[in-house]
Write a protein that holds these residues in place. Structure first.
Motif, PDB file in Angstrom:
ATOM      1  N   HIS A  84       0.869  -1.144   0.037  1.00  0.00           N
ATOM      2  CA  HIS A  84      -0.028  -0.043  -0.031  1.00  0.00           C
ATOM      3  C   HIS A  84       0.777   1.072   0.118  1.00  0.00           C
ATOM      4  CE1 HIS A  84      -2.916   2.724   1.341  1.00  0.00           C
ATOM      5  NE2 HIS A  84      -2.589   3.071   2.102  1.00  0.00           N
ATOM      6  N   HIS A  86       0.794   4.536   1.163  1.00  0.00           N
ATOM      7  CA  HIS A  86       0.230   5.051   2.382  1.00  0.00           C
ATOM      8  C   HIS A  86       0.128   6.637   2.109  1.00  0.00           C
ATOM      9  CE1 HIS A  86      -0.912   5.499   6.855  1.00  0.00           C
ATOM     10  NE2 HIS A  86      -0.726   6.756   6.408  1.00  0.00           N
ATOM     11  N   TRP A 127       4.831   7.249   2.626  1.00  0.00           N
ATOM     12  CA  TRP A 127       5.611   5.987   2.876  1.00  0.00           C
ATOM     13  C   TRP A 127       4.825   4.822   2.231  1.00  0.00           C
ATOM     14  CZ3 TRP A 127       4.727   2.331   7.181  1.00  0.00           C
ATOM     15  CH2 TRP A 127       3.708   2.574   8.193  1.00  0.00           C
ATOM     16  N   HIS A 129       4.028   0.388   2.430  1.00  0.00           N
ATOM     17  CA  HIS A 129       4.128  -0.830   3.777  1.00  0.00           C
ATOM     18  C   HIS A 129       3.344  -1.963   2.994  1.00  0.00           C
ATOM     19  CE1 HIS A 129       0.263   0.020   5.469  1.00  0.00           C
ATOM     20  NE2 HIS A 129       0.622   1.398   5.842  1.00  0.00           N
ATOM     21  N   HIS A 131       0.449  -4.366   2.986  1.00  0.00           N
ATOM     22  CA  HIS A 131      -0.991  -4.083   3.673  1.00  0.00           C
ATOM     23  C   HIS A 131      -1.480  -5.597   4.161  1.00  0.00           C
ATOM     24  CE1 HIS A 131      -4.555  -2.238   4.814  1.00  0.00           C
ATOM     25  NE2 HIS A 131      -4.020  -1.124   4.382  1.00  0.00           N
ATOM     26  N   HIS A 489      -7.054   6.405   9.694  1.00  0.00           N
ATOM     27  CA  HIS A 489      -6.284   6.445   8.451  1.00  0.00           C
ATOM     28  C   HIS A 489      -7.445   6.290   7.341  1.00  0.00           C
ATOM     29  CE1 HIS A 489      -3.621   6.578   4.787  1.00  0.00           C
ATOM     30  NE2 HIS A 489      -3.537   5.108   4.785  1.00  0.00           N
ATOM     31  N   HIS A 491      -7.945   5.789   3.080  1.00  0.00           N
ATOM     32  CA  HIS A 491      -7.235   5.603   1.887  1.00  0.00           C
ATOM     33  C   HIS A 491      -7.685   6.545   0.867  1.00  0.00           C
ATOM     34  CE1 HIS A 491      -5.255   1.336   2.656  1.00  0.00           C
ATOM     35  NE2 HIS A 491      -5.331   2.106   3.804  1.00  0.00           N
ATOM     36  N   TYR A 546     -10.115   1.571   2.137  1.00  0.00           N
ATOM     37  CA  TYR A 546     -10.074   1.228   3.189  1.00  0.00           C
ATOM     38  C   TYR A 546     -10.121   2.619   4.321  1.00  0.00           C
ATOM     39  CZ  TYR A 546      -9.008  -3.320   5.357  1.00  0.00           C
ATOM     40  OH  TYR A 546      -9.155  -4.673   5.823  1.00  0.00           O
ATOM     41  N   HIS A 548      -9.246   2.775   8.326  1.00  0.00           N
ATOM     42  CA  HIS A 548      -8.922   2.032   9.676  1.00  0.00           C
ATOM     43  C   HIS A 548      -8.198   2.730  10.748  1.00  0.00           C
ATOM     44  CE1 HIS A 548      -4.838   0.831   8.392  1.00  0.00           C
ATOM     45  NE2 HIS A 548      -5.448   1.116   7.067  1.00  0.00           N
ATOM     46  N   HIS A 550      -4.669   2.968  12.455  1.00  0.00           N
ATOM     47  CA  HIS A 550      -3.374   2.363  12.237  1.00  0.00           C
ATOM     48  C   HIS A 550      -2.505   1.698  13.168  1.00  0.00           C
ATOM     49  CE1 HIS A 550      -0.230   2.068   8.952  1.00  0.00           C
ATOM     50  NE2 HIS A 550      -1.068   2.645   8.344  1.00  0.00           N
TER      51      HIS A 550
HETATM   52 CU1  C2O Z   1      -1.048   2.641   6.231  1.00  0.00          CU
HETATM   53 CU2  C2O Z   1      -4.589   1.136   5.219  1.00  0.00          CU
HETATM   54  O1  C2O Z   1      -2.498   1.680   5.884  1.00  0.00           O
END
Ligand code: C2O
Length: 598
Positions: A84, A86, A127, A129, A131, A489, A491, A546, A548, A550
């Protein structure tokens, strides 16, 4: 040369990174991410760690605003995974958002997948990462978007150097997915062994007399450094301090803020802050300390595992001998959550051409409570309370805990074909089912009052928004079974942070506090412990996104909802067709939640 036409092995061996210049001054920045397991040794123990290109943290992606990015992921690990990006807006590009079985099929072991997206309209630090639950502890890296006209066009003095400061955790577990499975089934607690700065544990940790290496940064007296600070940890918000120095915070989540001078940065998982540090102290050595905070008792108390690195003046006269003991900053109490409250509350956005005004119209209002609850392991009724093993403790939004759906194809694909294909998702209600004193301290330990409120349901939770809708969300942290804050967070969108407060939100009283002039714009908003935050966003990016917490434990326990943004009236406001090389294997096999990433 088109590196995409090379066989994968050759690509991996020869090219991890390339830039192809395009005519308008923009470029395609290409990376190859080979995910493998490597052995790392800390605290007298070898651990097989899943990382990108053998590195921890993973490779930095550095681009100029307007560039296109292509990342070829080669999965040589034993795990299913997705990556993902981010905070990247992914406008009309939800396909590249990297959430397993929401936007794409996971990349299976020995499979490859290419992500393509643009870095336009954003400047600063983001960044990337993994997921898949918990794997992001070791699969992550920084994504730097510089202004088109270089460092001269920063809205602050050009820094001498730019330095990533990535706060993370050292886990000595080979299969981090285990942490998630334990959390989801509420069977065991796992915990990391140390906090890290740029993957170094630092000299607070040793084993059999061997002191762990610390992150070191050489400073030239008088020079200004831009620290790009990222919290990639799974479990905690951190306080970051440097002895003898101050930070001037200039951006958060790739949005500029009015310069804010502070001696402590409070940074929750998922957040990024850019901060200037001027090397204006007397020449010497100074510790930089990152310390996790946590709510006080009666909340469960975790081991306090801070980490530290060293900033040392390179050519100062005297006071800089390698043997000198560095100066330590005075750290706040790890239970002092008001420091974080004020830090976040003091940020305002900078007047900048990239920043759009806050919309005044509101189309939808949501009030979302965040907290814990429980569901029965079997049936509808069971014994609640601290001693009961008949319940699974879950994390909720408006008293519903997200359940990973069993699906045969990603929800985005089903939605793209026909939005009614995912009508079966349960709607996230506007308000919680019950109004009570959400921040009542007596609800933290289990007890008769709390046990009444504790029962919760599970569902694949979603909320639909019309294209272009202006949405106000008030997030309310609760004291149900714990009193943690919640870094929420979203998206595919940035949110204006209009106001925050302690205690229960009161619309009559609190709307007057909204900052509609220069609220900060973020992708991750920290909902304060025993308090609330009000955000506003424009649902202008069609897709299934998403939303959610974090904190990994909250996410694994179900503090998730899907925000579905419908298509607008034109092609420019609608989700385009999936990329040609989109993953299509395994079409007809239903993927069980456990297989999303196993
Ligand atoms: Cu950094 Cu859904 O995430």
């Amino acid at each position: 040369m088109d590196s995409r036409s090379l066989p994968v092995a050759a690509t991996a061996a020869l090219i991890f990174f390339s830039v192809i210049a395009l005519s308008a001054g923009t470029a395609i920045v290409e990376h190859t991410f080979v995910v493998t397991q490597v052995t790392m040794t800390h605290l007298c123990k070898d651990t097989l760690v899943t990382v990108v290109n053998g590195q921890l943290p993973g490779p930095a992606i550095e681009v100029t605003e307007g560039d296109s990015i292509a990342v070829h992921v080669v999965n040589k690990s034993p795990f299913n995974l997705t990556i993902h990006w981010h905070g990247v807006r992914q406008l009309l590009n939800c396909w590249a958002d990297g959430v397993p079985m929401i936007t794409q099929r996971p990349i299976l072991p020995d499979h490859n997948f290419t992500y393509r997206f643009d870095a336009s309209g954003q400047e600063g630090t983001l960044w990337w990462h993994a997921h898949v639950p918990c794997l992001r502890a070791t699969i992550h890296g920084i994504l730097i978007i510089r202004p088109r006209h270089g460092a001269i066009s920063y809205p602050f003095p050009k820094p001498h150097k730019e330095i990533p400061i990535i706060i993370g955790e050292w886990w000595d577990l080979e299969d981090l997915g285990q942490v998630d499975r334990h959390l989801r089934h509420y069977v065991a607690d796992d915990y990391f062994k140390a906090s890290t700065i740029n993957a170094k544990l630092g000299d607070l940790y040793n084993c059999s007399g061997v002191v762990e290496e610390a992150y070191k940064l050489d400073l030239e007296p008088g020079k200004t450094y831009l620290l790009r600070v990222l919290n990639a940890a799974l479990f905690s918000e951190y306080y970051l301090k440097i002895a003898g120095h101050k930070f001037i915070v200039v951006a958060g989540d790739a949005n500029y803020v009015s310069p804010y001078t502070t001696d402590t940065i409070a940074i929750a998982p998922g957040q990024t802050f850019d901060a200037l540090v001027v090397a204006d102290a007397s020449p010497g050595r100074y510790y930089m300390v990152a310390m996790p905070n946590q709510p006080p008792k009666p909340d469960y108390q975790s081991p306090v595992l801070p980490t530290r690195g060293v900033l040392q003046y390179s050519n100062g006269a005297g006071g800089n001998q390698p043997g000198d003991v560095p100066m330590s900053p005075e750290m706040p109490d790890n239970h002092n959550h008001m420091l974080s409250f004020y830090f976040h509350g003091n940020l305002t956005s900078l007047h900048h051409p990239r920043h759009l005004p806050v919309p005044k119209r509101i189309d939808e209002r949501l009030f979302i409570t965040l907290g814990l609850g429980s569901v029965c392991r079997q049936g509808q009724s069971c014994e609640r309370g601290a001693e009961s093993d008949e319940v699974i403790v879950v994390a909720t939004m408006n008293n519903i805990s997200y359940e990973l759906p069993t699906v045969s194809r990603p929800l985005l694909e089903a939605h793209y074909q026909n939005p009614s294909n995912i009508d079966w998702l349960q709607e996230l209600p506007d308000v919680p089912p019950r109004v009570f004193n959400f921040t009542d301290n007596s609800l933290i330990p289990t007890g008769p009052k709390e046990e009444q409120l504790e029962p919760t349901s599970k569902a694949a939770l979603a909320r639909r928004f019309r294209y272009g809708a202006v949405v106000d969300v008030v997030f309310q942290s609760t004291s149900m079974l714990q009193s943690e804050s919640n870094p929420m967070h979203l998206h595919g969108h940035d949110m204006f942070v209009l106001a925050q407060g302690s205690g229960n939100y009161d619309m009559e009283r609190d709307v007057a506090k909204y900052n509609l002039v220069n609220p900060p714009l973020v992708n991750t908003v920290l909902v304060p412990r025993l308090g609330w935050v009000a955000v506003r966003f424009i649902a202008d990016n069609p897709g299934v996104w998403y939303m959610h917490c974090h904190f990994e434990f909250h996410q694994s326990m179900g503090m998730i909802a899907l925000f579905i943004v419908e298509d607008g009236p034109t092609a420019n406001t609608s989700l385009p067709s999936p990329p040609v090389d989109f993953l299509t294997y395994g079409d007809d096999n239903n993927l069980m939640p456990d297989e999303y990433y196993l």
